[in-house]
Design a protein around this motif. Sequence first.
Motif, PDB file in Angstrom:
ATOM      1  N   GLN A  19      -3.761 -99.553  26.406  1.00 13.84           N
ATOM      2  CA  GLN A  19      -4.434 -98.254  26.290  1.00 13.84           C
ATOM      3  C   GLN A  19      -3.855 -97.418  25.161  1.00 13.84           C
ATOM      4  OE1 GLN A  19      -7.128 -98.011  27.638  1.00 13.84           O
ATOM      5  NE2 GLN A  19      -7.105 -97.704  29.833  1.00 13.84           N
ATOM      6  N   VAL A  20      -4.714 -96.688  24.460  1.00 15.43           N
ATOM      7  CA  VAL A  20      -4.271 -95.727  23.454  1.00 15.43           C
ATOM      8  C   VAL A  20      -4.060 -94.406  24.179  1.00 15.43           C
ATOM      9  CG1 VAL A  20      -4.874 -94.489  21.338  1.00 15.43           C
ATOM     10  CG2 VAL A  20      -5.585 -96.878  21.635  1.00 15.43           C
ATOM     11  N   THR A  21      -2.860 -93.874  24.089  1.00 12.08           N
ATOM     12  CA  THR A  21      -2.585 -92.606  24.762  1.00 12.08           C
ATOM     13  C   THR A  21      -2.596 -91.430  23.803  1.00 12.08           C
ATOM     14  OG1 THR A  21      -0.216 -93.021  24.567  1.00 12.08           O
ATOM     15  CG2 THR A  21      -1.275 -93.652  26.643  1.00 12.08           C
ATOM     16  N   GLN A  22      -2.163 -91.672  22.553  1.00 10.78           N
ATOM     17  CA  GLN A  22      -2.130 -90.587  21.582  1.00 10.78           C
ATOM     18  C   GLN A  22      -2.231 -91.144  20.171  1.00 10.78           C
ATOM     19  OE1 GLN A  22       1.375 -88.127  21.757  1.00 10.78           O
ATOM     20  NE2 GLN A  22       0.586 -86.667  20.290  1.00 10.78           N
ATOM     21  N   THR A  23      -2.920 -90.388  19.323  1.00 12.92           N
ATOM     22  CA  THR A  23      -3.035 -90.721  17.905  1.00 12.92           C
ATOM     23  C   THR A  23      -2.704 -89.460  17.124  1.00 12.92           C
ATOM     24  OG1 THR A  23      -4.816 -92.271  18.392  1.00 12.92           O
ATOM     25  CG2 THR A  23      -4.599 -91.563  16.112  1.00 12.92           C
ATOM     26  N   MET A  24      -1.968 -89.612  16.039  1.00 17.86           N
ATOM     27  CA  MET A  24      -1.619 -88.462  15.222  1.00 17.86           C
ATOM     28  C   MET A  24      -1.838 -88.813  13.760  1.00 17.86           C
ATOM     29  SD  MET A  24       0.604 -86.458  13.296  1.00 17.86           S
ATOM     30  CE  MET A  24       2.095 -87.356  13.171  1.00 17.86           C
ATOM     31  N   VAL A  25      -2.492 -87.911  13.038  1.00 24.96           N
ATOM     32  CA  VAL A  25      -2.714 -88.079  11.609  1.00 24.96           C
ATOM     33  C   VAL A  25      -2.060 -86.889  10.915  1.00 24.96           C
ATOM     34  CG1 VAL A  25      -4.438 -88.247   9.778  1.00 24.96           C
ATOM     35  CG2 VAL A  25      -4.929 -89.229  12.028  1.00 24.96           C
ATOM     36  N   ALA A  26      -1.084 -87.182  10.053  1.00 25.95           N
ATOM     37  CA  ALA A  26      -0.417 -86.127   9.295  1.00 25.95           C
ATOM     38  C   ALA A  26      -1.034 -86.080   7.898  1.00 25.95           C
ATOM     39  CB  ALA A  26       1.080 -86.418   9.204  1.00 25.95           C
ATOM     40  N   MET A  27      -1.432 -84.880   7.486  1.00 23.96           N
ATOM     41  CA  MET A  27      -2.050 -84.670   6.182  1.00 23.96           C
ATOM     42  C   MET A  27      -1.251 -83.610   5.428  1.00 23.96           C
ATOM     43  SD  MET A  27      -5.952 -84.522   7.675  1.00 23.96           S
ATOM     44  CE  MET A  27      -5.468 -83.579   9.135  1.00 23.96           C
ATOM     45  N   ASP A  28      -1.472 -83.494   4.144  1.00 23.47           N
ATOM     46  CA  ASP A  28      -0.768 -82.470   3.368  1.00 23.47           C
ATOM     47  C   ASP A  28      -1.043 -81.066   3.905  1.00 23.47           C
ATOM     48  OD1 ASP A  28       0.335 -84.343   1.665  1.00 23.47           O
ATOM     49  OD2 ASP A  28      -1.169 -84.055   0.089  1.00 23.47           O
ATOM     50  N   GLU A  29      -2.283 -80.827   4.311  1.00 26.28           N
ATOM     51  CA  GLU A  29      -2.686 -79.475   4.718  1.00 26.28           C
ATOM     52  C   GLU A  29      -2.953 -79.331   6.210  1.00 26.28           C
ATOM     53  OE1 GLU A  29      -2.444 -76.914   2.660  1.00 26.28           O
ATOM     54  OE2 GLU A  29      -1.783 -78.343   1.124  1.00 26.28           O
ATOM     55  N   GLY A  30      -2.390 -80.211   7.019  1.00 23.31           N
ATOM     56  CA  GLY A  30      -2.563 -80.064   8.463  1.00 23.31           C
ATOM     57  C   GLY A  30      -2.332 -81.365   9.186  1.00 23.31           C
ATOM     58  N   SER A  31      -2.497 -81.308  10.477  1.00 24.28           N
ATOM     59  CA  SER A  31      -2.335 -82.483  11.331  1.00 24.28           C
ATOM     60  C   SER A  31      -3.479 -82.546  12.323  1.00 24.28           C
ATOM     61  CB  SER A  31      -1.016 -82.403  12.108  1.00 24.28           C
ATOM     62  OG  SER A  31       0.077 -82.423  11.231  1.00 24.28           O
ATOM     63  N   LEU A  32      -3.779 -83.761  12.753  1.00 22.55           N
ATOM     64  CA  LEU A  32      -4.791 -83.990  13.768  1.00 22.55           C
ATOM     65  C   LEU A  32      -4.163 -84.819  14.872  1.00 22.55           C
ATOM     66  CD1 LEU A  32      -7.748 -83.958  14.790  1.00 22.55           C
ATOM     67  CD2 LEU A  32      -8.112 -86.023  13.419  1.00 22.55           C
ATOM     68  N   PHE A  33      -4.302 -84.353  16.084  1.00 23.02           N
ATOM     69  CA  PHE A  33      -3.776 -85.043  17.254  1.00 23.02           C
ATOM     70  C   PHE A  33      -4.946 -85.382  18.171  1.00 23.02           C
ATOM     71  CE2 PHE A  33      -0.717 -82.017  15.701  1.00 23.02           C
ATOM     72  CZ  PHE A  33       0.502 -82.671  15.750  1.00 23.02           C
ATOM     73  N   VAL A  34      -4.956 -86.591  18.694  1.00 24.18           N
ATOM     74  CA  VAL A  34      -5.977 -87.007  19.652  1.00 24.18           C
ATOM     75  C   VAL A  34      -5.257 -87.647  20.828  1.00 24.18           C
ATOM     76  CG1 VAL A  34      -8.007 -88.439  20.068  1.00 24.18           C
ATOM     77  CG2 VAL A  34      -7.664 -87.390  17.812  1.00 24.18           C
ATOM     78  N   MET A  35      -5.583 -87.173  22.036  1.00 16.47           N
ATOM     79  CA  MET A  35      -4.946 -87.679  23.238  1.00 16.47           C
ATOM     80  C   MET A  35      -6.012 -88.017  24.270  1.00 16.47           C
ATOM     81  SD  MET A  35      -1.767 -85.929  25.340  1.00 16.47           S
ATOM     82  CE  MET A  35      -0.645 -86.018  23.938  1.00 16.47           C
ATOM     83  N   SER A  36      -5.857 -89.156  24.924  1.00 18.75           N
ATOM     84  CA  SER A  36      -6.774 -89.559  25.988  1.00 18.75           C
ATOM     85  C   SER A  36      -6.583 -88.653  27.192  1.00 18.75           C
ATOM     86  CB  SER A  36      -6.499 -91.000  26.409  1.00 18.75           C
ATOM     87  OG  SER A  36      -6.717 -91.869  25.330  1.00 18.75           O
ATOM     88  N   ILE A  37      -7.709 -88.238  27.783  1.00 17.29           N
ATOM     89  CA  ILE A  37      -7.638 -87.417  28.996  1.00 17.29           C
ATOM     90  C   ILE A  37      -7.878 -88.309  30.201  1.00 17.29           C
ATOM     91  CG2 ILE A  37      -8.619 -85.492  30.291  1.00 17.29           C
ATOM     92  CD1 ILE A  37      -9.334 -84.188  27.633  1.00 17.29           C
ATOM     93  N   SER A  38      -9.108 -88.733  30.374  1.00 18.94           N
ATOM     94  CA  SER A  38      -9.445 -89.625  31.487  1.00 18.94           C
ATOM     95  C   SER A  38     -10.823 -90.191  31.236  1.00 18.94           C
ATOM     96  CB  SER A  38      -9.440 -88.872  32.819  1.00 18.94           C
ATOM     97  OG  SER A  38     -10.456 -87.901  32.858  1.00 18.94           O
ATOM     98  N   ASP A  39     -11.059 -91.354  31.750  1.00 22.49           N
ATOM     99  CA  ASP A  39     -12.391 -91.945  31.710  1.00 22.49           C
ATOM    100  C   ASP A  39     -13.005 -91.939  30.308  1.00 22.49           C
ATOM    101  OD1 ASP A  39     -14.347 -93.263  33.090  1.00 22.49           O
ATOM    102  OD2 ASP A  39     -15.464 -91.446  33.602  1.00 22.49           O
ATOM    103  N   GLY A  40     -12.168 -92.073  29.280  1.00 17.08           N
ATOM    104  CA  GLY A  40     -12.657 -92.105  27.911  1.00 17.08           C
ATOM    105  C   GLY A  40     -12.772 -90.761  27.227  1.00 17.08           C
ATOM    106  N   SER A  41     -12.576 -89.674  27.960  1.00 17.05           N
ATOM    107  CA  SER A  41     -12.618 -88.344  27.343  1.00 17.05           C
ATOM    108  C   SER A  41     -11.362 -88.139  26.501  1.00 17.05           C
ATOM    109  CB  SER A  41     -12.699 -87.257  28.408  1.00 17.05           C
ATOM    110  OG  SER A  41     -13.893 -87.375  29.134  1.00 17.05           O
ATOM    111  N   LEU A  42     -11.490 -87.281  25.477  1.00 14.27           N
ATOM    112  CA  LEU A  42     -10.394 -87.076  24.540  1.00 14.27           C
ATOM    113  C   LEU A  42     -10.138 -85.590  24.302  1.00 14.27           C
ATOM    114  CD1 LEU A  42     -11.641 -89.638  21.864  1.00 14.27           C
ATOM    115  CD2 LEU A  42      -9.722 -89.983  23.442  1.00 14.27           C
ATOM    116  N   LEU A  43      -8.889 -85.262  24.040  1.00 13.91           N
ATOM    117  CA  LEU A  43      -8.489 -83.930  23.617  1.00 13.91           C
ATOM    118  C   LEU A  43      -8.084 -84.034  22.162  1.00 13.91           C
ATOM    119  CD1 LEU A  43      -7.566 -80.955  24.102  1.00 13.91           C
ATOM    120  CD2 LEU A  43      -5.353 -81.911  24.827  1.00 13.91           C
TER     121      LEU A  43
END
Length: 159
Positions: free
Chosen positions: A91-115
């Motif tokens: 399972q993927v629990t968290q993904t993080m993308v670091a960029m020069d001008e910001g960051s993006l975080f994606v985290m699994s919530i439940s049943d395929g939903s994402l934050l």
Amino acid sequence: MNASTTAHPRSSEADNLRWLLANLVEEVSGIRSVAVVSSDGLLLLSSDPAQTGERQGTPTGPKGSSADLATIVSGLGSLTLGAAKLMDGGQVTQTMVAMDEGSLFVMSISDGSLLGVHASPDCDMNIIGYHMALFVGRAGHVLTPELRHELRTSMERDR
């Protein structure tokens, strides 16, 4: 209170999730915008004032739209899920993308939903990850199919 709220009362679970999202944005320094996305890529909750109907102002998400953030979160979630399957990574629990001008975080919530959280470049990634995990822990058990339907319907009405 807007007309759609009066005509269509919200459940206490929906109000609680909205409060949790607002609290996340207000309490955690560096957060620009937040989106909760269903497993099929639909925006369920947003920190974008234009989407929530709570106040009008300058949107803070990518390209000024929480719908754009939801699309990015959904796509990134799908990509990492596919990568995890190909790599037998579980399972993927968290993904993080670091960029020069910001960051993006994606985290699994439940049943395929994402934050998804779009943050400033000077954010404390550990703090954001911690608070996202708290949100997921609190939201995961209440984000039922019925509540997802209610949230999606509410987002469509508020447009």
